[in-house]
Design an enzyme around this catalytic site. Structure first.
Site, PDB file in Angstrom:
ATOM      1  N   HIS A 146       0.847  -1.191   0.000  1.00 46.26           N
ATOM      2  CA  HIS A 146       0.000   0.000   0.000  1.00 46.26           C
ATOM      3  C   HIS A 146       0.883   1.242   0.000  1.00 46.26           C
ATOM      4  O   HIS A 146       2.048   1.193   0.413  1.00 46.26           O
ATOM      5  CB  HIS A 146      -0.905   0.005   1.225  1.00 46.26           C
ATOM      6  N   GLU A 191       0.976   3.891   1.881  1.00 46.58           N
ATOM      7  CA  GLU A 191       1.521   4.275   3.180  1.00 46.58           C
ATOM      8  C   GLU A 191       2.692   3.373   3.568  1.00 46.58           C
ATOM      9  O   GLU A 191       3.701   3.857   4.095  1.00 46.58           O
ATOM     10  CB  GLU A 191       0.435   4.204   4.264  1.00 46.58           C
ATOM     11  N   CYS A 230      -5.953   2.015   5.434  1.00 48.20           N
ATOM     12  CA  CYS A 230      -6.594   0.783   5.896  1.00 48.20           C
ATOM     13  C   CYS A 230      -6.069   0.426   7.289  1.00 48.20           C
ATOM     14  O   CYS A 230      -5.079   1.000   7.759  1.00 48.20           O
ATOM     15  CB  CYS A 230      -6.328  -0.344   4.904  1.00 48.20           C
ATOM     16  N   CYS A 272      -2.305  -0.369   7.409  1.00 49.18           N
ATOM     17  CA  CYS A 272      -1.452   0.812   7.326  1.00 49.18           C
ATOM     18  C   CYS A 272      -1.496   1.620   8.619  1.00 49.18           C
ATOM     19  O   CYS A 272      -0.467   2.124   9.076  1.00 49.18           O
ATOM     20  CB  CYS A 272      -1.855   1.660   6.133  1.00 49.18           C
TER      21      CYS A 272
END
Length: 159
Positions: free
Chosen positions: A53, A55, A83, A86
């Site tokens: 992801h 992040e 999410c 993260c």
């Protein structure tokens, strides 16, 4: 334009550019002392890594820049609502603040919301869809790996 807006627009610009590369519309920047020290985009499409992801790629890059897993003093600016994975990673890294531009509600019509995962994780383990269980096991000659780690990490001295 204030700094927060500038950093969010940078994250959104990364997300926009990622779309043209076949990626998902997520970008993030890590900021320390008012400067962007690292950035990342969602790389699931290219890496086939479900944890890639924006992040997390930004956190990994920031850790390399700072030569440390400790990111206290840093903030994350993300294009979308991070999410749970993260969010947990940011907390474990010591990130002190996160700001995002697009909400889960914004992403829901496009299949880009993680609200259902947040709701699932808020339920007791026994009520979640993934089986989660504790099964204690120990190595015979190494019965406590945590104590062994602490001894190796601190030179046998308690904190």
């Amino acid at each position: 334009m204030n700094e927060e807006s500038r950093f969010l627009l940078e994250a959104i610009t990364l997300a926009q550019a990622n779309i043209s590369k076949g990626g998902r519309p997520f970008g993030a920047v890590v900021v320390k002392d008012g400067e962007v020290i690292a950035s990342g985009v969602n790389e699931i499409h290219s890496s086939h890594d479900p944890t890639a992801h924006a992040e997390l790629t930004a956190i990994r890059a920031a850790s390399q820049v700072l030569h440390s897993p400790d990111l206290r003093g840093c903030e994350v600016y993300a294009s979308g609502h991070p999410c749970p994975m993260c969010m947990a990673a940011m907390r474990m890294a010591g990130i002190q603040a996160v700001t995002y531009a697009y909400t889960n509600e914004d992403g829901a019509p496009y299949g880009l919301s993680t609200a259902a995962i947040y709701a699932e994780l808020a339920r007791p383990f026994a009520e979640q869809s993934m089986a989660i269980r504790h099964l204690p096991q120990r190595l015979g000659q190494h019965p406590d790996i945590y104590a062994e780690w602490q001894s190796a990490h601190t030179g046998g001295q308690d904190h």
